[in-house]
Design a protein around this motif. Structure first.
Motif, PDB file in Angstrom:
ATOM      1  N   LEU A   1      30.120  39.708 -40.188  1.00 11.92           N
ATOM      2  CA  LEU A   1      29.023  38.764 -39.970  1.00 11.92           C
ATOM      3  C   LEU A   1      27.826  39.062 -40.862  1.00 11.92           C
ATOM      4  N   ALA A   2      27.521  40.350 -41.053  1.00 13.51           N
ATOM      5  CA  ALA A   2      26.427  40.701 -41.967  1.00 13.51           C
ATOM      6  C   ALA A   2      26.762  40.269 -43.386  1.00 13.51           C
ATOM      7  N   GLY A   3      28.041  40.403 -43.772  1.00 10.38           N
ATOM      8  CA  GLY A   3      28.461  39.976 -45.101  1.00 10.38           C
ATOM      9  C   GLY A   3      28.318  38.478 -45.288  1.00 10.38           C
ATOM     10  N   ILE A   4      28.756  37.715 -44.307  1.00  9.65           N
ATOM     11  CA  ILE A   4      28.648  36.252 -44.396  1.00  9.65           C
ATOM     12  C   ILE A   4      27.182  35.821 -44.405  1.00  9.65           C
ATOM     13  N   THR A   5      26.357  36.491 -43.594  1.00  5.58           N
ATOM     14  CA  THR A   5      24.937  36.151 -43.533  1.00  5.58           C
ATOM     15  C   THR A   5      24.261  36.393 -44.875  1.00  5.58           C
ATOM     16  N   ALA A   6      24.504  37.565 -45.475  1.00  8.28           N
ATOM     17  CA  ALA A   6      23.893  37.881 -46.766  1.00  8.28           C
ATOM     18  C   ALA A   6      24.433  36.972 -47.866  1.00  8.28           C
ATOM     19  N   PHE A   7      25.722  36.647 -47.800  1.00 11.91           N
ATOM     20  CA  PHE A   7      26.321  35.750 -48.785  1.00 11.91           C
ATOM     21  C   PHE A   7      25.697  34.360 -48.693  1.00 11.91           C
ATOM     22  N   SER A   8      25.467  33.905 -47.479  1.00  8.15           N
ATOM     23  CA  SER A   8      24.932  32.555 -47.266  1.00  8.15           C
ATOM     24  C   SER A   8      23.447  32.456 -47.572  1.00  8.15           C
ATOM     25  N   THR A   9      22.706  33.524 -47.271  1.00  3.21           N
ATOM     26  CA  THR A   9      21.255  33.491 -47.438  1.00  3.21           C
ATOM     27  C   THR A   9      20.809  34.083 -48.767  1.00  3.21           C
TER      28      THR A   9
ATOM     29  N   ASP B   1      25.515  40.291 -50.304  1.00  5.24           N
ATOM     30  CA  ASP B   1      24.537  40.151 -51.385  1.00  5.24           C
ATOM     31  C   ASP B   1      25.207  40.332 -52.743  1.00  5.24           C
ATOM     32  N   HIS B   2      26.175  41.257 -52.791  1.00  4.09           N
ATOM     33  CA  HIS B   2      26.907  41.557 -54.021  1.00  4.09           C
ATOM     34  C   HIS B   2      27.690  40.344 -54.525  1.00  4.09           C
ATOM     35  N   CYS B   3      28.196  39.543 -53.604  1.00  3.15           N
ATOM     36  CA  CYS B   3      29.057  38.404 -53.956  1.00  3.15           C
ATOM     37  C   CYS B   3      28.306  37.097 -54.143  1.00  3.15           C
ATOM     38  N   SER B   4      27.107  37.002 -53.592  1.00  3.52           N
ATOM     39  CA  SER B   4      26.432  35.713 -53.501  1.00  3.52           C
ATOM     40  C   SER B   4      25.843  35.254 -54.835  1.00  3.52           C
ATOM     41  N   PRO B   5      26.168  34.032 -55.268  1.00  2.00           N
ATOM     42  CA  PRO B   5      25.558  33.493 -56.506  1.00  2.00           C
ATOM     43  C   PRO B   5      24.067  33.227 -56.362  1.00  2.00           C
ATOM     44  N   ILE B   6      23.566  33.126 -55.126  1.00  5.23           N
ATOM     45  CA  ILE B   6      22.153  32.832 -54.931  1.00  5.23           C
ATOM     46  C   ILE B   6      21.344  34.089 -54.639  1.00  5.23           C
TER      47      ILE B   6
END
Length: 522
Positions: free
Chosen positions: A396-404, A445-450
């Protein structure tokens, strides 16, 4: 302006998903982020077009002017990028970058050595992830270019030694922030008897993602584990194509810069050294001023906790710029060449600044949508078996950081929830569950383009942003899968030794499989 809340709705995930998926599919980052911003604005304003337009305008203006004052954080970061671009261009114009590459050629004997040097520098420069990505990129790029390391590989190295190193180091902007955050959480739950720094150190071996991401990076470098999209970039680099030229000049690169033939190694090292020392000084000084204003006793950790990172980066860069300019004048570089370097250097950072501005805007929209709160609510809803909690929190922390696009925001949202869940079930699992949140946030955060860290790693490497995202993703997912197994074992066994052994075993198997796949193509 009355905005609709989506803290209890999966619709809060729609805007970031629109932006991320379109960015990967179309490779047009600004257009994708813009559509994500528009989707969020329409949702927040119940699809009222005029109100949505007004909301977007306010969000954009908030990047510069917020709460009746200048938004100093954003402005200092933009200023830092521009000044660093000018420093890098001046170093190139003076011939110092070429001189450094020639100097390194006599000492760095192979492509692997060039990558190992970059990893070493990334681990040493750990005071801040922004600083790490941009400064190490500026130092390493002449060497990695000479040995035909693709810009995508360089971006991967920079990104994998930025957040993962900072999150493990107590003496860094990340470490100080985390220690302050968990300190308040643990004190509220009756853990005041233990030193917060000591507890942070105990959590380091439980931060599986940061550990295995670094180990995987080392193995990729040592054994040439170039798989997936990275393989194509490395093969092109062998032909001299360090980046995809069909997409234009990547951010952070200055095209058509004149170069003097009188450069020296000192012309590169001295400006960067002064930039590092200046930034460290301003970080400690600004933190000390904040401690004094709060009538608190000075400590190095306390100074890093209270420091103003953005202004420290900017003023440290100004010192580096002044030294670079003085050296150029002493070297008697033509004024025309200096002006050309300054102009093209500042201009080279504009693509990165545009992406950052859009990323900050969509982050503000996502904050209003309360996407993080929705993700956090998933952790507390339903009857999740206790043994699965560390793994669930990691996901869930991974999805949250990826999304935000923010690990720090994820820390602030998810760490208190993890602590409450631990106290409600088994307080002995407090540190493992907090560690799972830290690891998951860094992964997302590592994976997120934003993510701003991902954007600045692309800039530091002078790599096209989506190329970096796509080539790094397979390695990040492998490290995440290893970490997930570790947290599952940790949850069921409550033994750090068993979980590390299980994760390490899977890591060895993964490296072996990657080696087989890499050998199949080379």
């Amino acid at each position: 302006m009355n905005l609709i809340t989506y803290s209890d709705s999966a619709l809060s995930l729609l805007p970031p998903l629109v932006a991320i998926i379109l960015a990967i599919l179309t490779r047009h980052v600004l257009l994708s982020l813009g559509l994500g911003i528009l989707a969020g604005a329409l949702l927040l304003n119940d699809f009222a077009v005029l109100a949505s337009g007004e909301f977007v305008a306010q969000s954009v203006s908030g990047l510069v002017w917020s709460d009746g004052a200048l938004n100093s954080w954003n402005l200092y970061i933009i200023g830092f990028l521009i000044v660093l671009g000018m420093i890098t261009a001046l170093i190139t114009v003076s011939g110092s970058a070429r001189a450094f590459a020639e100097w390194a050629r006599l000492r760095i004997r192979s492509k692997r050595d060039a990558k190992l040097l970059t990893i070493f520098l990334g681990c040493v420069v750990f005071i801040d992830d922004y600083f790490n990505s941009l400064v190490v990129g500026a130092i390493s790029r002449p060497i990695t270019d000479r040995y035909h390391v693709s810009r995508a590989k360089l971006a991967y190295i920079l990104d994998s030694t930025a957040a993962p190193v900072c999150v493990l180091s107590p003496i860094s902007s990340w470490g100080a922030y985390i220690i302050a955050l968990i300190g308040g959480i643990l004190t509220a739950h009756g853990f005041a008897g233990s030193g917060h720094l000591s507890l942070f150190v105990q959590m380091i071996p439980m931060n599986f993602y940061a550990i295995f991401a670094l180990l995987l990076l080392l193995c990729v470098t040592m054994f040439g584990l170039d798989v997936g999209p990275m393989r194509k970039h490395e093969m092109n680099a062998k032909k001299g194509e360090l980046f995809d030229e069909s997409k234009g000049t990547p951010p952070g690169a200055s095209a058509d810069l004149p170069e003097a033939d009188t450069g020296s190694v000192l012309g590169l090292f001295l400006p960067i050294l002064m930039l590092v020392l200046g930034t460290c000084y301003f970080m400690v000084a600004s933190g000390a001023s904040a401690l004094e204003a709060a009538n608190l006793e000075f400590s190095l950790l306390g100074a890093f906790e209270k420091t103003d990172v953005s202004s420290s980066l900017f003023f440290g860069a100004l010192i580096g710029f002044a030294v670079t300019l003085i050296l150029s004048l002493v070297q008697k570089i033509e004024l025309k060449m200096i002006v050309t370097g300054l102009t093209l250097g500042a201009r080279s950072m504009l693509p990165a600044i545009y992406i950052l501005l859009f990323a900050w805007t969509i982050a503000a929209v996502i904050g209003q949508l309360e996407t993080g709160k929705y993700m956090a609510s998933l952790a507390t809803s339903g009857d999740i078996p206790f043994a699965l909690l560390p793994a669930v929190l990691f996901i869930l922390a991974g999805i949250t950081a990826f999304s935000t696009g923010t690990s720090w925001g994820t820390f602030g949202i998810m760490l208190p929830i993890a602590a409450d869940m631990a106290m409600g079930s088994d307080s002995t699992m407090m540190l493992p569950m907090l560690s799972a949140v830290l690891a998951g946030a860094v992964f997302g955060d590592h994976c997120s383009p934003i993510s701003d860290t991902t954007i600045l790693s692309s800039t530091g490497a002078s790599c096209h942003h989506i190329d970096h995202v796509v080539t790094q993703l397979p390695y990040a997912l492998i490290a995440a899968m290893i970490s997930l197994i570790g947290y599952l074992v940790l949850g069921f066994s409550q033994s750090l030794l068993y979980s590390l052994a299980a994760a390490s075993g899977l890591f060895v198997i993964s490296v072996f499989i990657l080696k087989i796949k890499a050998n199949r193509y080379f």
